[in-house]
Design a protein around this motif. Structure first.
Motif, mmCIF file in Angstrom:
data_model
loop_
_atom_site.group_PDB
_atom_site.id
_atom_site.type_symbol
_atom_site.label_atom_id
_atom_site.label_comp_id
_atom_site.label_asym_id
_atom_site.label_seq_id
_atom_site.Cartn_x
_atom_site.Cartn_y
_atom_site.Cartn_z
ATOM 1 N N PHE A 69 0.839 -1.129 0.191
ATOM 2 C CA PHE A 69 -0.274 -0.010 0.038
ATOM 3 C C PHE A 69 1.023 1.288 0.163
ATOM 4 O O PHE A 69 0.540 2.237 -0.726
ATOM 5 N N ILE A 70 1.892 1.302 0.911
ATOM 6 C CA ILE A 70 2.699 2.422 1.197
ATOM 7 C C ILE A 70 3.439 2.709 -0.443
ATOM 8 O O ILE A 70 3.593 3.912 -0.850
ATOM 9 N N ARG A 71 4.024 1.532 -0.745
ATOM 10 C CA ARG A 71 4.727 1.726 -2.205
ATOM 11 C C ARG A 71 3.683 2.451 -3.219
ATOM 12 O O ARG A 71 4.210 3.177 -3.997
ATOM 13 N N LYS A 72 2.455 1.924 -3.446
ATOM 14 C CA LYS A 72 1.579 2.366 -4.484
ATOM 15 C C LYS A 72 1.172 3.567 -3.954
ATOM 16 O O LYS A 72 0.995 4.785 -4.826
ATOM 17 N N GLU A 73 0.814 4.150 -2.761
ATOM 18 C CA GLU A 73 0.187 5.290 -2.386
ATOM 19 C C GLU A 73 1.351 6.527 -2.520
ATOM 20 O O GLU A 73 0.929 7.628 -2.774
ATOM 21 N N TYR A 74 2.658 6.300 -2.435
ATOM 22 C CA TYR A 74 3.504 7.075 -2.827
ATOM 23 C C TYR A 74 4.415 7.241 -3.830
ATOM 24 O O TYR A 74 5.405 7.827 -4.024
ATOM 25 N N ASN A 75 3.943 6.336 -4.709
ATOM 26 C CA ASN A 75 4.749 6.016 -6.151
ATOM 27 C C ASN A 75 6.180 5.940 -5.842
ATOM 28 O O ASN A 75 7.210 6.466 -6.509
ATOM 29 N N LEU A 76 6.490 4.976 -4.696
ATOM 30 C CA LEU A 76 8.016 4.873 -4.445
ATOM 31 C C LEU A 76 8.808 4.100 -5.633
ATOM 32 O O LEU A 76 8.119 3.224 -6.294
ATOM 33 N N THR A 77 9.966 4.585 -5.809
ATOM 34 C CA THR A 77 10.709 4.123 -7.021
ATOM 35 C C THR A 77 11.301 2.827 -6.490
ATOM 36 O O THR A 77 11.178 2.713 -5.180
ATOM 37 N N ASP A 78 11.829 2.043 -7.327
ATOM 38 C CA ASP A 78 12.438 0.643 -6.805
ATOM 39 C C ASP A 78 13.565 0.993 -5.793
ATOM 40 O O ASP A 78 13.549 0.312 -4.689
ATOM 41 N N GLU A 79 14.275 1.963 -6.181
ATOM 42 C CA GLU A 79 15.158 2.377 -5.139
ATOM 43 C C GLU A 79 14.731 2.546 -3.710
ATOM 44 O O GLU A 79 15.363 2.521 -2.574
ATOM 45 N N GLU A 80 13.882 3.621 -3.727
ATOM 46 C CA GLU A 80 13.158 4.015 -2.432
ATOM 47 C C GLU A 80 12.489 3.110 -1.884
ATOM 48 O O GLU A 80 12.791 2.794 -0.534
ATOM 49 N N PHE A 81 11.994 2.242 -2.498
ATOM 50 C CA PHE A 81 11.190 1.052 -1.818
ATOM 51 C C PHE A 81 12.145 0.203 -1.187
ATOM 52 O O PHE A 81 11.877 -0.167 0.050
#
Length: 87
Positions: A69-81
């Motif tokens: 959910f957090i990854r999708k909600e904040y559009n995290l890049t692979d690196e950020e994720f």
């Protein structure tokens, strides 16, 4: 001397505490950019603010659904994720 380190700076590994603080700061910056605070994200994750605080402080882990959910909600890049959840 490392040819990639032209300034001769010694890079020491981060302590566990410093690494955790960097993860928290990155996630908090993403939250802020989206107008969220701890309570708002806790509500979105359907957890209590105290449970969210435990997760942010490393005393508890985010579960798979929360991470997704957090990854999708904040559009995290692979690196950020990877940096926030797995580094």
């Amino acid at each position: 001397i490392d040819k990639n380190n032209i300034y001769g700076i010694i890079f020491l590994p981060k302590s566990k505490k410093e690494s955790q603080e960097m993860k928290i700061n990155l996630l908090k910056s993403k939250m802020s950019l989206h107008g969220d605070n701890n309570k708002k994200l806790a509500d979105k994750l359907n957890i209590t603010p105290s449970a969210f605080s435990r997760k942010m402080n490393g005393r508890s882990d985010f579960n798979v659904d929360e991470i997704k959910f957090i990854r999708k909600e904040y559009n995290l890049t692979d690196e950020e994720f990877i940096s926030i959840f797995f580094d």
